[in-house]
Design a protein around this motif. Structure first.
Motif, PDB file in Angstrom:
ATOM      1  N   ALA A 266      69.728 182.298 -39.108  1.00 25.00           N
ATOM      2  CA  ALA A 266      70.328 183.105 -40.262  1.00 25.00           C
ATOM      3  C   ALA A 266      71.755 181.950 -40.618  1.00 25.00           C
ATOM      4  CB  ALA A 266      70.883 184.502 -39.703  1.00 25.00           C
ATOM      5  N   PRO A 267      71.667 181.801 -41.740  1.00 28.49           N
ATOM      6  CA  PRO A 267      73.048 180.736 -41.881  1.00 28.49           C
ATOM      7  C   PRO A 267      74.234 181.208 -41.638  1.00 28.49           C
ATOM      8  CG  PRO A 267      71.180 180.503 -43.673  1.00 28.49           C
ATOM      9  CD  PRO A 267      70.741 181.800 -42.892  1.00 28.49           C
ATOM     10  N   LYS A 268      74.388 182.886 -41.684  1.00 26.39           N
ATOM     11  CA  LYS A 268      75.588 183.397 -41.356  1.00 26.39           C
ATOM     12  C   LYS A 268      76.204 182.778 -39.800  1.00 26.39           C
ATOM     13  CE  LYS A 268      77.277 187.998 -40.428  1.00 26.39           C
ATOM     14  NZ  LYS A 268      76.744 189.518 -40.479  1.00 26.39           N
ATOM     15  N   LEU A 318      70.790 181.738 -32.812  1.00 27.83           N
ATOM     16  CA  LEU A 318      70.805 182.455 -34.317  1.00 27.83           C
ATOM     17  C   LEU A 318      70.813 181.415 -35.265  1.00 27.83           C
ATOM     18  CD1 LEU A 318      72.632 185.709 -33.579  1.00 27.83           C
ATOM     19  CD2 LEU A 318      70.032 185.534 -33.979  1.00 27.83           C
ATOM     20  N   LEU A 319      71.348 179.991 -35.074  1.00 32.57           N
ATOM     21  CA  LEU A 319      71.446 179.178 -36.235  1.00 32.57           C
ATOM     22  C   LEU A 319      70.085 178.755 -36.768  1.00 32.57           C
ATOM     23  CD1 LEU A 319      73.712 176.811 -34.092  1.00 32.57           C
ATOM     24  CD2 LEU A 319      74.491 177.840 -36.207  1.00 32.57           C
ATOM     25  N   PRO A 320      70.212 178.561 -38.054  1.00 32.45           N
ATOM     26  CA  PRO A 320      68.841 178.132 -38.644  1.00 32.45           C
ATOM     27  C   PRO A 320      68.096 176.926 -38.312  1.00 32.45           C
ATOM     28  CG  PRO A 320      70.587 178.713 -40.242  1.00 32.45           C
ATOM     29  CD  PRO A 320      71.128 178.560 -38.988  1.00 32.45           C
ATOM     30  N   THR A 321      66.952 177.239 -38.381  1.00 30.64           N
ATOM     31  CA  THR A 321      66.082 175.711 -38.157  1.00 30.64           C
ATOM     32  C   THR A 321      65.554 175.150 -39.331  1.00 30.64           C
ATOM     33  OG1 THR A 321      64.082 177.210 -37.880  1.00 30.64           O
ATOM     34  CG2 THR A 321      65.360 176.791 -35.864  1.00 30.64           C
ATOM     35  N   ASP A 416      68.948 190.719 -46.227  1.00 30.09           N
ATOM     36  CA  ASP A 416      69.561 192.035 -45.956  1.00 30.09           C
ATOM     37  C   ASP A 416      71.124 191.932 -45.630  1.00 30.09           C
ATOM     38  OD1 ASP A 416      69.870 191.018 -43.301  1.00 30.09           O
ATOM     39  OD2 ASP A 416      68.028 192.042 -42.351  1.00 30.09           O
ATOM     40  N   GLU A 417      71.807 191.127 -46.068  1.00 27.83           N
ATOM     41  CA  GLU A 417      73.074 190.859 -45.867  1.00 27.83           C
ATOM     42  C   GLU A 417      73.371 190.053 -44.761  1.00 27.83           C
ATOM     43  OE1 GLU A 417      75.539 194.224 -46.513  1.00 27.83           O
ATOM     44  OE2 GLU A 417      74.728 194.940 -48.442  1.00 27.83           O
ATOM     45  N   THR A 418      72.591 189.874 -44.004  1.00 31.73           N
ATOM     46  CA  THR A 418      72.720 189.185 -42.565  1.00 31.73           C
ATOM     47  C   THR A 418      71.451 187.998 -42.499  1.00 31.73           C
ATOM     48  OG1 THR A 418      73.966 190.823 -41.364  1.00 31.73           O
ATOM     49  CG2 THR A 418      72.620 189.033 -40.257  1.00 31.73           C
ATOM     50  N   VAL A 419      70.211 188.582 -42.640  1.00 32.86           N
ATOM     51  CA  VAL A 419      68.935 187.573 -42.327  1.00 32.86           C
ATOM     52  C   VAL A 419      68.440 187.274 -43.719  1.00 32.86           C
ATOM     53  CG1 VAL A 419      66.889 187.368 -41.168  1.00 32.86           C
ATOM     54  CG2 VAL A 419      68.764 188.590 -40.198  1.00 32.86           C
ATOM     55  N   PRO A 420      68.162 186.193 -44.121  1.00 34.52           N
ATOM     56  CA  PRO A 420      67.506 185.927 -45.273  1.00 34.52           C
ATOM     57  C   PRO A 420      66.085 186.514 -45.204  1.00 34.52           C
ATOM     58  CG  PRO A 420      68.799 183.866 -44.395  1.00 34.52           C
ATOM     59  CD  PRO A 420      68.538 185.060 -43.662  1.00 34.52           C
ATOM     60  N   THR A 421      65.345 186.710 -46.481  1.00 35.05           N
ATOM     61  CA  THR A 421      64.291 187.305 -46.545  1.00 35.05           C
ATOM     62  C   THR A 421      63.035 186.477 -45.907  1.00 35.05           C
ATOM     63  OG1 THR A 421      64.713 188.745 -48.441  1.00 35.05           O
ATOM     64  CG2 THR A 421      62.243 188.144 -47.919  1.00 35.05           C
ATOM     65  N   ALA A 422      63.135 185.216 -46.471  1.00 38.54           N
ATOM     66  CA  ALA A 422      62.340 184.169 -45.844  1.00 38.54           C
ATOM     67  C   ALA A 422      62.287 184.071 -44.286  1.00 38.54           C
ATOM     68  CB  ALA A 422      62.542 182.862 -46.363  1.00 38.54           C
ATOM     69  N   SER A 423      63.282 184.251 -43.838  1.00 34.97           N
ATOM     70  CA  SER A 423      63.477 184.238 -42.258  1.00 34.97           C
ATOM     71  C   SER A 423      62.795 185.205 -41.584  1.00 34.97           C
ATOM     72  CB  SER A 423      64.934 183.909 -41.632  1.00 34.97           C
ATOM     73  OG  SER A 423      64.922 184.064 -40.309  1.00 34.97           O
ATOM     74  N   ALA A 424      63.119 186.681 -42.310  1.00 34.79           N
ATOM     75  CA  ALA A 424      62.623 187.983 -41.796  1.00 34.79           C
ATOM     76  C   ALA A 424      61.113 188.161 -41.699  1.00 34.79           C
ATOM     77  CB  ALA A 424      63.473 189.307 -42.247  1.00 34.79           C
ATOM     78  N   SER A 425      60.525 187.501 -42.774  1.00 36.51           N
ATOM     79  CA  SER A 425      59.006 187.620 -43.008  1.00 36.51           C
ATOM     80  C   SER A 425      58.312 186.312 -42.818  1.00 36.51           C
ATOM     81  CB  SER A 425      58.968 187.983 -44.667  1.00 36.51           C
ATOM     82  OG  SER A 425      59.587 186.836 -45.299  1.00 36.51           O
ATOM     83  N   TYR A 426      58.803 185.696 -41.919  1.00 39.13           N
ATOM     84  CA  TYR A 426      58.188 184.404 -41.712  1.00 39.13           C
ATOM     85  C   TYR A 426      56.811 184.337 -40.826  1.00 39.13           C
ATOM     86  CZ  TYR A 426      57.727 179.703 -39.145  1.00 39.13           C
ATOM     87  OH  TYR A 426      57.150 178.520 -38.577  1.00 39.13           O
TER      88      TYR A 426
END
Length: 774
Positions: A266-268, A318-321, A416-426
């Protein structure tokens, strides 16, 4: 011929008019029949798998029209009509005359049996025979709830003390409703079929995955089950994956339900890793305040230092890949992993061979996530950090981002204000459930219905309590303990009488008082006046931060004080519909200062003043008293005026109490000289070696006596002759005598080494004062 035909026509007409109403009525009945909605009937026997019929079993039939989804989804969205029947003593049920559509669902539920839920079609204008066989239930798998980062708490461990007493999110209560719903609606029992896995979220997820294995072994031992189900939220999903995809996996997970899991990161988390900011949302601010206190207790000056030097492997995990940094100017996407903070552990577990371990494990995978537009940090616009920003923002400063303005340089997208959809549905999941209006924490409770459905086959309506809109967090920094009294008189914090914890406010959290990490959080605080009470546990300075954190404002007010063991001090905070209006000590009275000596008068240069003053404070008590003389801090109890020049002086007492109320009292006085003080100073100068021999001392004393006699004569002359007093003749005589005393005696004596420069200057200053002022 025609005459013979007429009777026949008459008969035909007669019968035509006779039967026409009957024909019309028949046609009308046929038309009505053609307009009727088709019906169907169903009958059958309900039995168990051993063939025994089941009497008095409820059977529900749901009309779902042309629903093309699975039975569960049809029941959720497409129910038009519901019909109910019960089996008779022979186990037979019967529905008759039901309105017919293309799809119908029969649902049956009996204690001790699995829920029967199937979508079937029945032909219209017919009666169908449909027998139902109920299977005996094998029971439900034990389930383990795995929270996300900062979703567990252990004050002792976070303060660096040995402790394994981790508990599940007592601050935001993200998992409370999920747990209760599993008990109330899912048939789970705490400690028997329902378990939680709070853990030290500071560790990297590989370490935590090993602890998860131990937890699963423990649950299997308690329950006797061969497999468990996992409900994993946020980073907890990565912990679950790291276990299943690792060499530690023992084929003991049946289902895993991922809720808002950042499978691609997550980029956050870039904000936390690069600069110590937890994010831009309501809960992020509270988390940031809490982790800053944790950092300081562990010897770090900032969240950034704590994250990078401890280090917190969880943040790195938690950093994006993938690429998410746009370089300015030009707005060019930087390619991952070049000049990115790397998430090598997640990269490893996302490799195809490791994902295949997950997919081939036999674990049933469900992904639940939210897809709110323009809600979630998706990327950043970055520039090179300035020299004064280093070591922050190692891989690029988010353009315009500050502590007070957190949206500059931040690009928002779906999530969801924290995790992007593409990451959560990967993942390639077996089931995928997407929501459109729940945030990262709120989705946990909202997903309870689907979670229970997935785990048990029971699809039921569940009331969900809305998340709080506001929080207050009150932090104390040692050496004091804390208690809060709400406007309605409810208490949370330390019970100072019984030396225990007390919490009368619903969903409030108190860290406890046995470590230096001590704070209280209260969701949805009531308006009015809060009393904040501190009690000293040692001697020293302390600080209180009172923060109101909400969608409309983030406001912190601080107070400083100084305490001693057992001292209680009260503060007042006022909350209204406009926010945090006031936070201050209830003690607003400054100390009282009374100075007796020195007095506002004149003192001779030869005097020694014995300082005498009194400082009192009847509320919080005196913290400090400072004495100033001649604009400098002064500590002796006496003032030896011999050490100072003649003139005006200020004596000042400054005091503050233990909550910072300050007071100040000043006395002005003057140092003067006389013939007596001059003689006293000559004797002291001799005693201190500034007059070298006894003969010089006697000579100077003799000159002072001559000067005194002369001075007295001049004064008498002035009194007798007013005209003479107005003339400049007297001033000339005074000047002549001063020059003579200074040049003939004092300068010669200093050059001869018979007196010091200090002695010459002091005697001349006093002589001049006496001649000009007496």
């Amino acid at each position: 011929m025609e005459e013979s035909i007429k009777p026949i026509k008459r008969i035909f007409v007669f019968f035509w008019f006779l039967f026409l109403p009957i024909l019309l009525f028949g046609w009308w009945q046929t038309a009505l029949a053609a307009m009727q909605i088709p019906t169907f009937s169903v009958t059958g026997v309900v039995s168990n798998e051993q063939g025994a019929v089941l009497p008095d079993v409820r059977v529900d039939l749901f009309d779902v029209g042309n629903c093309a989804f699975g039975a569960e989804r049809c029941l959720e969205y497409m129910v038009y009509n519901t019909y109910t029947a019960h089996t008779n003593s022979q186990g037979r049920y019967s529905f008759t005359g039901m309105q017919c559509t293309d799809n119908n669902v029969i649902s049956i539920e009996v204690d001790g049996y699995e829920k029967y839920l199937e979508k079937v079609s029945f032909p219209c204008w017919a009666t169908s025979e449909y027998d139902i066989i109920l299977l005996e239930s094998d029971g439900i798998d034990p389930v383990i709830i795995i929270p996300g980062i900062m979703g567990s708490w252990n004050t002792q461990a976070l303060a660096g003390m040995p402790s394994d007493n981790w508990v599940l999110d007592p601050i935001f209560h993200v998992y409370d409703q999920l747990k209760q719903n599993l008990i109330d609606y899912g048939g789970y029992a705490q400690g028997e079929t329902l378990f939680t896995f709070p853990y030290d979220w500071r560790n990297n997820n590989v370490i935590t995955a090993a602890y998860l294995k131990d937890k699963i072994d423990e649950v299997k031992s308690i329950t006797g089950a061969e497999k468990v189900d996992l409900i994993a939220h946020s980073m907890g999903g990565l912990v679950s994956r790291f276990y299943i995809e690792s060499e530690l996996y023992e084929n003991d997970v049946d289902q895993v339900i991922f809720i808002a899991t950042p499978h691609l990161g997550a980029p956050k988390s870039y904000l936390t890793w690069e600069a110590g900011f937890m994010g831009i949302g309501l809960k992020d601010i509270i988390k940031e305040k809490a982790i800053l206190q944790i950092a300081e207790v562990n010897g770090y000056d900032s969240v950034f230092e704590y994250v990078r030097e401890e280090p917190l492997g969880s943040v790195q995990d938690l950093l994006p890949t993938y690429g998410y940094l746009f370089d300015l100017p030009g707005n060019v996407l930087r390619l991952y992993p070049d000049n990115y903070p790397r998430n090598e552990r997640l990269e490893f577990f996302n490799q195809p061979e490791n994902l295949n371990k997950l997919y081939s494990s036999g674990v049933e995978i469900t992904e639940i996530y939210s897809d709110i537009s323009d809600s979630t940090i998706s990327s950043y616009d970055v520039i090179e950090p300035t020299f004064d920003q280093i070591p922050l923002w190692e891989h690029g400063y988010v353009n315009g981002f500050t502590k007070w303005s957190r949206n500059e340089g931040v690009n928002l997208g779906y999530g969801d204000e924290t995790v992007p959809t593409a990451s959560a549905s990967y993942l390639n999941s077996d089931y995928e459930i997407k929501y459109y209006n729940y945030n990262h924490a709120g989705i946990v409770d909202r997903a309870s219905r689907d979670v229970i459905d997935i785990l048990t086959g029971q699809y039921i309506e569940i009331n969900v309590i809305d998340e709080p809109n506001d929080y207050i967090i009150i932090q104390v920094f040692s050496p004091v303990d804390l208690q809060i009294v709400s406007p309605s008189g409810k208490i949370v914090g330390k019970d100072f009488v019984n030396n225990s914890e007390i919490n009368e406010i619903n969903n409030a959290f108190y860290t406890g008082f046995d470590t230096e990490i001590e704070f209280i959080t209260i969701p949805d605080p009531e308006q009015g006046e809060y009393e904040i009470i501190t009690q000293g546990t040692g001697e020293g300075e302390y600080k209180i931060d009172f923060s109101l954190v909400g969608d409309e404002q983030i406001k912190t007010k601080s107070a400083h004080g100084y305490t001693i063991p057992g001292l209680s001090v009260s503060y007042s905070a006022i909350l209204s519909d406009i926010g945090l209006e006031e936070f201050a000590s209830q003690d607003q009275t400054p100390p009282e200062i009374s100075i007796t000596i020195p007095a506002p008068t004149t003192y001779l240069h030869s005097d020694i003043i014995n300082i005498d003053y009194e400082v009192e404070d009847n509320e919080s008590g005196i913290h400090s008293v400072l004495v100033y003389f001649n604009n400098n801090e002064y500590s002796p109890s006496t003032i030896d005026l011999f050490e100072y020049h003649l003139g005006n002086y200020e004596f000042k007492i400054s005091a503050d109490d233990r909550v910072g109320n300050k007071a100040e009292e000043i006395v002005n006085f003057e140092i003067i000289a006389s013939f007596d003080s001059l003689r006293s100073d000559i004797n002291r100068l001799y005693d201190e070696g500034d007059i070298k021999n006894h003969r010089i001392k006697k000579m100077l004393l003799r000159q002072v006596s001559i000067l005194e006699k002369w001075y007295n004569k001049i004064k008498k002359l002035e009194q007798r002759n007013k005209f003479l007093a107005k003339q400049k003749l007297v001033d000339k005589i005074r000047t002549k005598w001063l020059d003579r005393f200074n040049n003939k005696y004092l300068w010669v004596l200093q050059k001869s080494g018979l007196i010091t420069e200090k002695a010459r200057e002091m005697l001349f200053e006093q002589t001049k004062y006496i001649i000009n002022n007496l």
